[in-house]
Design a protein around this motif. Structure first.
Motif, PDB file in Angstrom:
ATOM      1  N   PHE A  83       0.826  -1.223  -0.087  1.00 17.74           N
ATOM      2  CA  PHE A  83      -0.059  -0.279  -0.363  1.00 17.74           C
ATOM      3  C   PHE A  83       0.727   1.258   0.060  1.00 17.74           C
ATOM      4  N   GLU A  84       2.210   0.901   0.407  1.00 14.88           N
ATOM      5  CA  GLU A  84       2.865   2.340   0.114  1.00 14.88           C
ATOM      6  C   GLU A  84       3.156   2.982  -1.168  1.00 14.88           C
ATOM      7  N   SER A  85       3.246   1.343  -2.014  1.00 10.67           N
ATOM      8  CA  SER A  85       3.329   1.235  -3.224  1.00 10.67           C
ATOM      9  C   SER A  85       2.805   2.329  -3.900  1.00 10.67           C
ATOM     10  N   LYS A  86       0.846   2.183  -3.215  1.00 14.05           N
ATOM     11  CA  LYS A  86      -0.125   2.981  -3.782  1.00 14.05           C
ATOM     12  C   LYS A  86      -0.360   4.373  -3.321  1.00 14.05           C
ATOM     13  N   PRO A  96      -2.908  12.987   8.657  1.00 11.83           N
ATOM     14  CA  PRO A  96      -1.684  13.149   7.740  1.00 11.83           C
ATOM     15  C   PRO A  96      -1.635  13.082   6.278  1.00 11.83           C
ATOM     16  N   ARG A  97      -2.304  12.569   6.110  1.00 11.80           N
ATOM     17  CA  ARG A  97      -2.848  12.536   4.511  1.00 11.80           C
ATOM     18  C   ARG A  97      -3.440  11.358   4.997  1.00 11.80           C
ATOM     19  N   LYS A  98      -4.024  11.684   3.107  1.00 13.08           N
ATOM     20  CA  LYS A  98      -5.594  11.441   3.132  1.00 13.08           C
ATOM     21  C   LYS A  98      -5.335  10.181   2.410  1.00 13.08           C
ATOM     22  N   ARG A  99      -4.370   8.972   2.368  1.00  8.51           N
ATOM     23  CA  ARG A  99      -4.577   7.897   2.147  1.00  8.51           C
ATOM     24  C   ARG A  99      -3.527   6.874   3.012  1.00  8.51           C
ATOM     25  N   VAL A 100      -3.862   6.376   4.388  1.00 11.06           N
ATOM     26  CA  VAL A 100      -2.977   5.727   4.663  1.00 11.06           C
ATOM     27  C   VAL A 100      -3.386   4.118   5.264  1.00 11.06           C
ATOM     28  N   THR A 101      -1.817   3.770   5.948  1.00 11.49           N
ATOM     29  CA  THR A 101      -2.193   2.345   5.923  1.00 11.49           C
ATOM     30  C   THR A 101      -1.325   1.501   7.136  1.00 11.49           C
ATOM     31  N   ALA A 115     -10.293  -3.089  -6.448  1.00 15.48           N
ATOM     32  CA  ALA A 115      -8.635  -3.342  -7.282  1.00 15.48           C
ATOM     33  C   ALA A 115      -7.699  -3.876  -6.255  1.00 15.48           C
ATOM     34  N   TRP A 116      -7.026  -3.131  -5.471  1.00 23.96           N
ATOM     35  CA  TRP A 116      -6.161  -3.200  -5.063  1.00 23.96           C
ATOM     36  C   TRP A 116      -6.090  -4.519  -4.272  1.00 23.96           C
ATOM     37  N   ALA A 117      -7.560  -4.796  -3.164  1.00 26.38           N
ATOM     38  CA  ALA A 117      -7.039  -5.726  -2.736  1.00 26.38           C
ATOM     39  C   ALA A 117      -7.195  -7.363  -3.697  1.00 26.38           C
ATOM     40  N   TRP A 118      -7.665  -7.524  -4.308  1.00 25.52           N
ATOM     41  CA  TRP A 118      -7.895  -8.035  -5.157  1.00 25.52           C
ATOM     42  C   TRP A 118      -6.315  -8.606  -5.725  1.00 25.52           C
ATOM     43  N   GLU A 119      -6.371  -7.014  -6.184  1.00 22.37           N
ATOM     44  CA  GLU A 119      -4.218  -7.590  -6.965  1.00 22.37           C
ATOM     45  C   GLU A 119      -3.639  -7.736  -5.472  1.00 22.37           C
ATOM     46  N   PHE A 120      -3.606  -7.021  -4.166  1.00 24.25           N
ATOM     47  CA  PHE A 120      -2.654  -7.991  -3.698  1.00 24.25           C
ATOM     48  C   PHE A 120      -2.667  -9.284  -3.055  1.00 24.25           C
TER      49      PHE A 120
END
Length: 881
Positions: A17-20, A59-64, A106-111
């Protein structure tokens, strides 16, 4: 798919998810930060709630994240099944108004299919029954066949808690194969059997619900996903449960080696192995985040888990403390992901070992009492339902520290239930006593609503300025916003700029004044409200103050300096304590004001006078060395590289404030400090005491307060010297020593004199003895005689009057001591001194007992003694054969 270790799975997820373009955040502490609704963090989403609710900007709109979690509702089932556990890690990716369903799916399926390479034909998807959009994305964009997508109802696939953001969710299942099926024709996704395992939940927060079934679409929907790391590891490693996952299994193997047993050889043994393995994982992480064993709150959860694990160790035959050894394996298995465990290893091990030792000292006595209670219940009427009184359970809980869950678990093994109603009543009585004992802290809870629409919360300039030009933006009087206050009004004032430090981090708020022209508002305290406003609490002394007024806000400079002396001294004290006592010392709380430095710290025994003196000497050496104190803001990563110490369980932002006493102490701190240690002046420890199990407290003074302390002690010495007629106070030790020796000699002579008088009275007591069927009964009452003298008199009576029954009493300080003596012949004929003294004491508000020939008792209702003794002849006659 390939076998993958738990630690590797965690890293693969976060890196993916960092790559995303997601920001990787470290796990939040298990202790919730500014969230009173939770005792412990119980989900990956819990620390994100403030972002979803708009209370804080993420801190950012996308977080993991990979979030450590504790859940204890099913603690009784932990160990009994291979599924249940109290500690787990939750993987998650979050979008705060950025991407939505297309990207999340899409990302869940990709992972799972490309990174983990899970077979697509073993994956199933569930969606909310009305969410056609998600079905279309899964089917047309990701290629999941429609016959592998299952619609489910609101109960299963719609996430909402009360009012606020909510929405449908989509869950991903893994089919473990027919060998795990329950065999029912209806077996499928959602079945309770072990075939289909749900491992990832994608929540689409697209509505704002009012809690009554009404929903409005959010302008910026959010994504919240959660995947259990241990559950994912079970799938990737092809094992049946979390206890067989590589890192968890290594912990269990350590327990098994200590106990000398093997897993899967005996069901009872397996239960204990699972309990210990799960609980030591939970407790290691809890202690690592600053939780200490206590009898309430999250400290009680920790104590409960540790003691339950310790008891199961005993069931395995382990009689010595052992959990602290297994704790080291927990730390090593999680070292890379959670370096704070390694940094605080000595402290964590020490806390767990001390709690084990403390429990070991009480469990034997408590278990004996519990077994006696159980035996008593089991020997009662066998046809009657066995119920342990709540009072008995409360006694075990309150006196011996037995968690009620442990009591419940033990008695259930013997088919005994607990009177829950009575136990709850005793607990409520205890809580009520505690509530009455606590003084009101005068919280500012009302501020949350009253000031909610005030955007200007107050810019703090007090690190550098002691006075500032400001504007009044709000005034609160009697919990209501007002436009103006006048002479004598007590109120709270909010400014757009303030030099006043608001109470936080153990440092009290500043006092001072807010002035406009001839109008003066005296500030007694400054606090930060629940909404983050700087609230100046005080009284309007002269004139009026209105919203919108231009004012000058000034702090009490002398008081601030005294506070800074104590605060900087607190930092020096922690460094000195770690030097003297060891690196297990960590701050457990503090309070600094203008008069005292109070510091709570983790330590497990009272400090010796030598340790206190050494600590004091080290602090004063740092003071006299005139060490520069630098306070600066820096990125948290840079602060950690410097070795800055942080408070356990505290959550810090990306930029932190660091107090650096060169080469002596480096700590995260938002308070105010001196610029040089020499300005502390002097440092003196005035008290060392216990606060709670494993927590000690030091109270110390600095600067002019040391001079006042010295002056007060000097005055006491001078007054004492005058009373004892000693010219030089330095001669007091010799004078007092001589007086103590003289007092002891006088007391010895007095005791001898009293003994002679008592002996004379004992010799004469039988002149008026009462004849009871051939036995002689006599009594004598004395005053000021020590109980030991009664024993001497009693021995004399026994040796000279074998036929006698004698009652001896003495009164000292409003209490009576009672001794009953029965001679050899009297005992042979049935007289019993223990029963006689018990009869007397019970009539006088006391108790007693003892052997047939000699017994002691005590009483408080001394005016009833003569009346009680008068009834004894009839008691004795009933005994005589």
């Amino acid at each position: 798919m390939e076998w993958t270790g738990l630690n590797e799975l965690r890293e693969k997820f976060l890196s993916f998810f960092e790559s995303k373009e997601h920001m990787r955040l470290p796990s939040y502490p298990l202790v919730p930060h500014e969230d009173a609704s939770l005792l412990l963090i119980n989900s990956g989403m819990a620390p994100m709630k403030k972002f979803f609710l708009g209370l804080e900007t993420p801190p950012r709109k996308r977080v993991t994240t990979c979030q450590k979690c504790i859940r204890t509702p099913d603690i009784e089932n932990v160990g009994k099944t291979a599924r249940h556990g109290t500690y787990f890690e939750m993987l998650g990716n979050f979008s705060f108004g950025d991407y939505f369903k297309h990207e999340a799916i899409a990302w869940a399926w990709e992972f799972i299919t490309e990174v983990l390479k899970m077979p697509k034909d073993r994956l199933w998807i569930t969606v909310y029954q009305d969410d056609d959009e998600s079905i279309e994305i899964w089917n047309k964009e990701q290629g999941v066949p429609l016959d592998r997508i299952v619609r489910m109802g609101k109960e299963d696939n719609f996430w909402e808690i009360g009012s606020g953001p909510c929405g449908p969710c989509s869950e991903i299942y893994f089919d473990r194969g027919e060998q795990y099926s329950c065999g029912k024709p209806t077996c499928g996704v959602g079945c309770d059997c072990d075939r289909y395992v749900e491992f990832w939940n994608l929540v689409f927060s697209q509505f704002d619900g009012d809690g009554n079934g009404n929903y409005e679409r959010l302008e910026h929907p959010n994504i919240d996903t959660g995947m259990g790391l241990e559950r994912l590891a079970c799938i990737m490693q092809g094992v049946d449960n979390l206890f067989e996952v590589d890192t968890v299994q290594n912990i269990m193997k350590h327990v098994a080696r200590i106990a000398g047993v093997n897993y899967k050889e005996n069901e009872k043994t397996d239960i204990s192995l699972r309990v210990i393995t799960d609980h030591i994982r939970s407790t290691t992480f809890m202690v690592g985040d600053g939780v200490l064993p206590q009898n309430e709150g999250r400290g009680y959860v920790l104590r409960r888990l540790l003691r339950r694990a310790a008891r199961h160790g005993r069931l395995l035959g382990i009689t010595e403390p052992f959990l602290y050894k297994v704790c080291e394996t927990v730390i090593s298995e999680n070292a890379n992901a959670y370096p704070n465990l390694v940094e605080n290893k000595d402290y964590i091990v020490k806390v767990i070992k001390v709690e084990e030792e403390r429990f070991a000292r009480t469990i034997d006595q408590g278990m004996q009492l519990l077994n006696d209670m159980i035996d008593k219940l089991e020997t009662s009427d066998k046809n009657f339902e066995k119920v342990m009184p709540g009072a008995d359970a409360f006694k075990l809980y309150d006196t011996y520290g037995f968690p009620v869950d442990l009591i419940r678990e033990i008695i259930e093994e013997r088919n005994i239930t607990l009177d829950e109603t009575e136990f709850t009543r005793f607990m409520e009585q205890q809580r009520e006593r505690a509530r009455k004992a606590r003084a009101s802290m005068g919280d500012l809870g009302w501020e949350e609503d009253v000031l909610a629409d005030i955007k200007d919360k107050g810019k703090f300039v007090g690190y550098k300025e002691v006075s500032a030009k400001a504007k009044v933006v709000a005034i609160v009087k009697d919990n209501v916003r007002v436009d103006q206050i006048g002479d004598g009004d007590f109120a709270s004032v909010v400014l757009d700029v303030t030099p006043f430090y608001a109470e936080s981090g153990g440092q009290v708020g500043d006092s001072g004044s807010i002035v406009t022209g001839q109008n003066i508002f005296s500030v007694y305290d400054c606090k930060k409200s629940a909404t983050g406003h700087f609230v100046h609490v005080g009284e309007m002394g002269i004139g009026v103050l209105s919203v919108g007024d231009e004012v000058t806000a000034s702090i009490n400079i002398e008081r601030r300096r005294d506070i800074m002396r104590n605060h900087t001294a607190c930092h020096l004290l922690q460094a000195a304590l770690r030097s003297v006592l060891g690196n297990h010392v960590h701050q457990a709380g503090s309070m600094v004001d203008d008069s005292i430095c109070r510091f709570d710290f983790s330590h497990f025994s009272a400090m010796t006078p030598q340790e206190i003196a050494k600590t004091e000497e080290i602090v004063n050496r740092m003071v006299l060395s005139a060490v520069p104190v630098e306070v600066s803001e820096m990125p948290i990563a840079e602060a950690k590289k410097l070795g800055a110490m942080a408070l356990f369980g505290e959550k810090y932002g990306d930029v932190v404030r660091v107090c650096n006493v060169k080469d002596e102490s480096i700590e995260f701190c938002g308070g105010t400090h001196l610029d040089n240690t020499s300005k502390v002046g002097l440092f003196k420890i005035v008290k060392e005491s216990s606060v709670a199990a494993g927590v000690r407290r030091i109270e110390a003074v600095t600067g002019k307060n040391v001079l006042e302390y010295i002056q007060e002690n000097n005055e006491i010495l001078q007054r004492t010297a005058a009373i004892l007629k000693v010219g030089n106070p330095n001669e007091l030790p010799d004078k007092v020593s001589a007086m103590v020796s003289e007092h002891k000699e006088m007391q010895r002579q007095l005791d001898e004199f009293n003994a002679k008088i008592a002996a004379m009275q004992a010799g004469n007591m039988f002149e008026n003895a009462v004849d009871l069927k051939g036995l002689k009964f006599a009594s004598v009452g004395l005053t000021g005689i020590k109980p030991e003298v009664l024993r001497t008199m009693g021995d004399q009576v026994k040796s000279t009057h074998p036929e006698a029954v004698c009652v001896l009493t003495t009164i000292n300080g409003g209490k009576a001591s009672i001794m009953v003596i029965c001679g050899q012949e009297a005992v042979a004929r049935g007289a019993h001194a223990g029963k006689i003294v018990k009869a007397i004491a019970s009539l006088c508000g006391g108790s007693g007992g003892g052997r047939p020939d000699s017994a002691m008792g005590g009483a408080t209702e001394i005016f009833k003694i003569d009346e009680a003794i008068a009834q004894i002849p009839s008691v004795i006659q009933g005994m005589i054969k």
